[in-house]
Design a protein around this motif. Structure first.
Motif, PDB file in Angstrom:
ATOM      1  N   GLU A  52       0.812  -1.167  -0.026  1.00 24.11           N
ATOM      2  CA  GLU A  52      -0.041   0.002  -0.053  1.00 24.11           C
ATOM      3  C   GLU A  52       0.680   1.198   0.004  1.00 24.11           C
ATOM      4  O   GLU A  52       0.479   2.211  -0.753  1.00 24.11           O
ATOM      5  N   ASP A  85      11.634   2.037  16.339  1.00 18.34           N
ATOM      6  CA  ASP A  85      12.719   2.124  16.209  1.00 18.34           C
ATOM      7  C   ASP A  85      13.922   0.936  16.676  1.00 18.34           C
ATOM      8  O   ASP A  85      14.840   0.591  15.948  1.00 18.34           O
ATOM      9  N   MET A  88      13.532  -2.022  14.918  1.00 19.33           N
ATOM     10  CA  MET A  88      13.892  -2.218  13.509  1.00 19.33           C
ATOM     11  C   MET A  88      15.323  -1.450  12.983  1.00 19.33           C
ATOM     12  O   MET A  88      15.966  -1.591  12.075  1.00 19.33           O
ATOM     13  N   SER A  89      16.105  -1.014  14.114  1.00 19.98           N
ATOM     14  CA  SER A  89      17.504  -0.101  13.984  1.00 19.98           C
ATOM     15  C   SER A  89      18.443  -1.345  13.596  1.00 19.98           C
ATOM     16  O   SER A  89      19.464  -0.781  13.310  1.00 19.98           O
ATOM     17  N   TYR A  98      13.503   4.282   5.501  1.00 17.54           N
ATOM     18  CA  TYR A  98      13.016   4.128   6.864  1.00 17.54           C
ATOM     19  C   TYR A  98      11.712   5.008   7.214  1.00 17.54           C
ATOM     20  O   TYR A  98      11.049   4.620   7.910  1.00 17.54           O
ATOM     21  N   ARG A 102       8.451   3.001   8.601  1.00 15.96           N
ATOM     22  CA  ARG A 102       7.878   3.598   9.962  1.00 15.96           C
ATOM     23  C   ARG A 102       6.308   3.657   9.815  1.00 15.96           C
ATOM     24  O   ARG A 102       5.339   2.955  10.371  1.00 15.96           O
ATOM     25  N   THR A 103       5.903   4.259   8.679  1.00 20.36           N
ATOM     26  CA  THR A 103       4.461   4.510   8.115  1.00 20.36           C
ATOM     27  C   THR A 103       3.887   3.087   7.922  1.00 20.36           C
ATOM     28  O   THR A 103       2.694   2.879   8.317  1.00 20.36           O
ATOM     29  N   GLU A 106       3.022   1.273  11.165  1.00 22.33           N
ATOM     30  CA  GLU A 106       1.981   1.852  11.956  1.00 22.33           C
ATOM     31  C   GLU A 106       0.586   1.560  11.035  1.00 22.33           C
ATOM     32  O   GLU A 106      -0.324   1.104  11.681  1.00 22.33           O
ATOM     33  N   LEU A 107       0.818   1.221   9.944  1.00 22.31           N
ATOM     34  CA  LEU A 107      -0.520   1.056   9.076  1.00 22.31           C
ATOM     35  C   LEU A 107      -0.882  -0.387   9.379  1.00 22.31           C
ATOM     36  O   LEU A 107      -2.019  -0.649   9.425  1.00 22.31           O
TER      37      LEU A 107
ATOM     38  N   MET B   6       1.472  13.523   2.821  1.00 24.96           N
ATOM     39  CA  MET B   6       2.326  12.693   3.488  1.00 24.96           C
ATOM     40  C   MET B   6       3.559  13.511   4.346  1.00 24.96           C
ATOM     41  O   MET B   6       4.020  13.111   4.896  1.00 24.96           O
ATOM     42  N   LEU B  13       3.063  11.739  10.538  1.00 27.26           N
ATOM     43  CA  LEU B  13       3.150  10.382  11.058  1.00 27.26           C
ATOM     44  C   LEU B  13       1.951  10.272  11.526  1.00 27.26           C
ATOM     45  O   LEU B  13       1.072   8.983  11.152  1.00 27.26           O
ATOM     46  N   THR B  16      -0.718  10.370   8.736  1.00 28.23           N
ATOM     47  CA  THR B  16      -0.909   9.278   7.920  1.00 28.23           C
ATOM     48  C   THR B  16      -1.390   7.978   8.408  1.00 28.23           C
ATOM     49  O   THR B  16      -1.919   7.346   7.889  1.00 28.23           O
ATOM     50  N   VAL B  17      -1.247   8.052   9.658  1.00 31.42           N
ATOM     51  CA  VAL B  17      -1.861   6.632  10.253  1.00 31.42           C
ATOM     52  C   VAL B  17      -3.218   6.606  10.675  1.00 31.42           C
ATOM     53  O   VAL B  17      -4.122   6.075  10.372  1.00 31.42           O
ATOM     54  N   LEU B  23      -3.027   8.991   3.618  1.00 36.66           N
ATOM     55  CA  LEU B  23      -2.215   7.883   3.107  1.00 36.66           C
ATOM     56  C   LEU B  23      -2.752   7.593   1.814  1.00 36.66           C
ATOM     57  O   LEU B  23      -2.149   7.256   0.652  1.00 36.66           O
ATOM     58  N   LEU B  24      -4.048   7.742   1.332  1.00 35.31           N
ATOM     59  CA  LEU B  24      -4.706   7.078   0.318  1.00 35.31           C
ATOM     60  C   LEU B  24      -4.416   8.173  -0.791  1.00 35.31           C
ATOM     61  O   LEU B  24      -4.952   7.830  -1.874  1.00 35.31           O
ATOM     62  N   SER B  27      -2.394   6.024  -2.992  1.00 36.29           N
ATOM     63  CA  SER B  27      -2.998   4.915  -3.051  1.00 36.29           C
ATOM     64  C   SER B  27      -4.372   4.842  -3.894  1.00 36.29           C
ATOM     65  O   SER B  27      -4.780   3.860  -4.396  1.00 36.29           O
ATOM     66  N   MET B 621       5.780  10.855  -6.213  1.00 38.42           N
ATOM     67  CA  MET B 621       6.065  10.045  -5.011  1.00 38.42           C
ATOM     68  C   MET B 621       7.380   9.384  -5.194  1.00 38.42           C
ATOM     69  O   MET B 621       8.214   9.695  -4.329  1.00 38.42           O
ATOM     70  N   MET B 663      17.406   3.468  11.406  1.00 42.36           N
ATOM     71  CA  MET B 663      16.129   4.092  11.649  1.00 42.36           C
ATOM     72  C   MET B 663      16.002   5.020  12.861  1.00 42.36           C
ATOM     73  O   MET B 663      15.276   6.091  12.722  1.00 42.36           O
ATOM     74  N   LEU B 666      16.935   8.654  12.260  1.00 41.97           N
ATOM     75  CA  LEU B 666      16.363   9.504  11.175  1.00 41.97           C
ATOM     76  C   LEU B 666      15.553  10.877  11.518  1.00 41.97           C
ATOM     77  O   LEU B 666      14.900  10.877  12.357  1.00 41.97           O
ATOM     78  N   ILE B 669      11.593  14.366   7.965  1.00 36.28           N
ATOM     79  CA  ILE B 669      11.933  14.793   6.483  1.00 36.28           C
ATOM     80  C   ILE B 669      10.723  15.348   5.919  1.00 36.28           C
ATOM     81  O   ILE B 669       9.541  14.645   5.901  1.00 36.28           O
TER      82      ILE B 669
END
Lengths: 118, 717
Positions: A52, A85, A88-89, A98, A102-103, A106-107, B6, B13, B16-17, B23-24, B27, B621, B663, B666, B669
């Motif tokens: 997705e 994190d 997964m780190s 990365y 993460r997204t 969460e999804l 996004m 974050l 988007t969750v 998110l869509l 998609s 994207m 990760m 990070l 961004i």
């Protein structure tokens, strides 16, 4: 060895780095690799989310990322960013996916897994 | 193309969750990708009926095959080029499969037939040709339909794999394929108006995702063939050494080992599988003949580059008269930047089969035409008869256009007369040279009495990376390697007096293109110099730059957009430093702003804002993902990237001492894409050059520290 996480597979559902796991110590434990990760609910959710969100770039690290993410969600269905994190780190991505990983995790935590690999 | 959900600010974050709508956006586009596949065994559909050119095959069941010759290393080129073809062809995206094309001049650059992927040039170089090929195929399908229905061509229209006539007649591409194949190929076709685009400009999902999440993607390291042997090469532990003698003892009798042979780069151990040959490394006794670089160390390299800056070089640019400017208001920087390894996730590897009848090769390469030349020379055949199959590349960043691993694999196969897969371990890979060049720059910026920037005097000492990389044809007629001075010459800043000199100083360590090449180091110097000049002129970095961009409206626009996107003019919090930088490379303009905190002397980049003008974003994207990718890659380099030498040996070997970002490091961004020209600029590399100076400028703003040596750990005062 054991530095990048790309070789991650599951031993009885737990993430291990196969490059430093001698075959002799596996015994009769169950080993699951990327080809069968969709057999579990968490694996299915992860794969659905990965598709997705369109996570991969070069893709070389992605099998290991997916295995680590699946193991995380099978043990912790609603991880915080810190927990993501931490889990997964150990998986390096040189392409820098990365944020999408993460997204996607969460999804995946919010879905029930309807991955379709046709 | 404006900002997308996004990347809206800090809570992206959460947005988007919790809000599926965010998110869509990507998609929800009605273009599912799950059916797309990338085919690498080059088995063209046996069912092919309509092939107007080598790029497009259409079969009676409506399957569409795009043959694409660009190497997919994560940058999304297979998807992007497919969008160009599909947009003009007007097929249904779900009907498409991609064939990774074998080496052939038609898949090389349109200008010269040389087949390679690099320089962020895929979409740029194929923009016209791919659309023309797609349009040609579509016109012929429409013609076939028009003839069948007895109507005018202009009364037909093609969409989603179907041609529709004036009275609602309709026929799928598959049904028309046989008839279309009998028509003459039109010499010219008209391309669509930009307002009619269907796939170009949309965030279509990648064609390779499914394979990459199911473990089915084939990388070079995965190649399996009947009777394939595996090899490793023991290369000289000290640079420049060569094999004097070797004794394999009884290794050839060992289980799993079939041969031990000398090749030009060292001693190859050949056997049944990787573990058998890898674990035999220490069993070969090798006597090395030391070369002149055997005691090379990083102190010497640094000193030699310092000395080089005192010599005369090649005058690359001269405007006005920088020598006559008063120098009482000047800033001079001397900056050293290290060798950098590419550190792709997939170590170098290549599979070669040289037989008495020819050569066939497989692997992750960025330069198929060069592979043909190298293998042909070993095999004693014509380059064009070398069959080259390209796999997915587990990262490229420029490293895979080098030929060291191709040459070695070819020599082994030729010697043992068997197909062989050569694999580098991570340690072999990290120590295989082909680094981003070490470089040193002396740069002086001169202000006039009013604090305007009126002079730039630069000497940059760096080897000719284009020559080393096997791309000597990129040199200018007068011998200038444009990569040596990229970012300094033809500046977007309006500086009336400039002098840019290239000192071709070569430490003889093999170097190679590394993500953004000359722009990986020159803009670092320029953009950090700018902030110090701004400080001397008592101006803030934003307005100082604005005043210099009056003749560069596109650059000014990108900078202004960054300023609002990052809320530059709001006061930053205590303990937070802000910095920005503006660069142009490979046809795109990128500005980035960074917020940094210092924790016990270690910089933590908290946030990065990126605004990119890449002309036309073929896939927004993927453009965003390449900006994110470049930022992460550049941040790794800024914090810890260095390859150092001690007694002729590279000190780094794996991810524990060449540590990329993980990760948990990070930053947040945020990326915004703005519209520029109606044609694509490069996207794989341009996001990297502004990042390092933006971070340095943020640290400078916070602590006053000058960073004149990278990685940061070296620059700490």
């Amino acid at each position: 060895m054991g530095l990048c996480g790309a070789c991650t597979v599951h031993l009885n559902g737990n993430p291990i780095r196969s490059c430093v796991m001698p075959v002799s110590s596996v015994g009769d434990a169950n080993i699951t690799t990327i080809e069968h990760v969709s057999n579990s609910t968490s694996g299915n959710s992860v794969l659905e989310a990965w598709q997705e969100i369109d996570v991969p770039q070069c893709g070389y690290c992605q099998s290991g990322q997916i295995m680590s993410a699946t193991a995380l969600l099978s043990m912790n269905s609603e991880p915080s960013i810190e927990e993501i994190d931490n889990a997964m780190s150990g998986n390096i991505c040189r392409c820098g996916t990365y944020s999408l990983i993460r997204t996607a995790i969460e999804l995946a935590a919010t879905t029930t897994g309807q991955f379709n690999d046709k | 193309m404006t900002s997308n959900p996004m990347t809206t600010r800090r809570s992206f974050l959460k947005i988007t969750v919790s809000s599926a709508g965010g998110l869509l956006l990507y998609s929800a586009l009605p273009i599912p990708s799950s059916a797309n596949r990338v085919i690498q065994d080059n088995q063209t559909s046996k069912d092919v009926t309509f092939r107007p050119n080598v790029y497009i095959d259409i079969s009676p069941n409506n399957a569409v095959f795009f043959s694409i010759g660009k190497s997919e290393m994560g940058q999304g080129t297979l998807t992007g080029i497919a969008q160009l073809l599909a947009d003009e062809l007007e097929c249904d995206w779900t009907d498409i499969s991609i064939i990774q094309a074998d080496a052939s001049p038609e898949f090389g650059f349109p200008s010269n037939g040389f087949m390679a992927t690099g320089g962020s040039s895929g979409l740029r170089s194929e923009w016209d040709r791919m659309r023309t090929m797609g349009a040609t195929a579509r016109i012929m399908l429409q013609q076939a339909a028009a003839l069948r229905w007895g109507v005018k061509l202009s009364s037909t229209v093609a969409m989603l794999g179907t041609v529709i006539g004036p009275d609602n007649q309709s026929a799928s591409f598959g049904h028309l394929a046989k008839d279309a194949a009998m028509l003459a190929i039109p010499e010219t076709v008209e391309l669509k108006h930009s307002s009619k685009r269907t796939y170009i400009g949309r965030s279509v999902k990648r064609v390779d995702t499914l394979q990459k999440v199911t473990g089915k993607a084939q990388f070079g390291i995965d190649i399996k063939l009947p009777d394939l042997l595996t090899a490793i090469v023991i290369q000289a532990p000290r640079i420049g050494a060569s094999v004097k003698s070797f004794d394999a003892g009884d290794m050839r009798q060992r289980n799993g080992i079939s041969d031990v042979v000398q090749i030009s780069s060292g001693i190859a151990i050949v056997g049944d599988h990787y573990w058998a040959v890898h674990s035999a490394r220490d069993a070969v006794a090798i006597e090395w003949e030391l070369g002149e670089l055997s005691t090379l160390d990083s102190q010497q390299i640094k000193a030699s580059y310092d000395q080089a800056l005192n010599t005369q070089g090649f005058l690359a640019e001269q405007k006005g008269n920088v020598e006559e400017l008063p120098s009482d208001s000047a800033v001079t920087l001397k900056v050293h930047q290290p060798f950098l390894a590419h550190a792709c996730m997939e170590p170098m590897n290549f599979t070669v089969s040289i037989t008495s009848t020819g050569a066939e090769v497989w692997g992750p390469t960025q330069a198929q035409s060069a592979v043909q030349r190298v293998v042909a020379a070993v095999a004693g055949i014509e380059p064009k008869s070398v069959v080259v199959h390209t796999t997915f590349l587990g990262g490229g960043f420029g490293r895979r256009s080098a030929m060291d691993f191709v040459q070695a694999a070819a020599e082994i196969s030729h010697t043992i007369k068997r197909p062989v897969k050569l694999m580098y371990s991570r340690e072999d890979d990290m120590r295989s040279y082909r680094y981003r060049p070490y470089n040193a720059t002396l740069a002086t910026g001169l202000l006039d009495a009013a604090g305007r920037w009126v002079g730039l005097d630069v000497k940059v000492a760096v080897p000719s990376v284009s020559t080393w990389s096997g791309f000597g044809f990129l040199l200018r007629e007068d011998g200038l390697d444009p990569q040596a001075v990229e970012g300094f010459i033809n500046s977007h800043y309006d500086i009336p007096n400039t002098r840019v000199e290239w000192i071709n100083h070569d430490s003889k360590v093999p170097v190679h293109f590394w993500r953004s090449v000359g722009s990986s180091h020159n803009p670092f110097v320029l953009e950090t110099l700018v902030d110090k000049l701004a400080s001397k002129a008592q101006k803030d970095p934003l307005s100082f730059r604005r005043a210099l961009l009056k003749k560069s409206p596109r650059h000014l626009h990108v900078l202004n957009r960054l300023a609002s996107f990052s809320e530059w003019t709001t006061p930053s919090q205590v303990g937070v430093g802000r910095g920005l930088a503006l660069t142009e490379a490979f046809g795109s303009i990128v500005a980035e702003a960074v917020e940094v905190t210092m924790n016990n002397g270690v910089p933590q980049v908290q946030s990065v804002w990126c605004v990119v003008d890449c002309g036309l974003a073929v896939n927004p994207m993927q453009v965003e993902m390449q900006m994110r990718s470049s930022i992460v890659y550049g941040l790794s380099a800024f914090l810890r990237g260095k390859i150092t030498f001690e007694n002729g040996t590279v000190e780094q070997s794996n991810f524990h001492d060449y540590t990329p970002l993980r990760m948990n490091e990070l930053p947040d961004i945020f990326v915004e894409i703005i519209e520029g020209d109606d044609k694509p600029g490069g996207v794989g590399e341009p996001g990297l050059p502004p990042l390092l100076p933006a971070i340095a400028n943020a640290i400078y703003a916070l602590t006053g520290e000058d960073i004149t040596e990278l990685p940061y750990e070296n620059g700490r005062s």
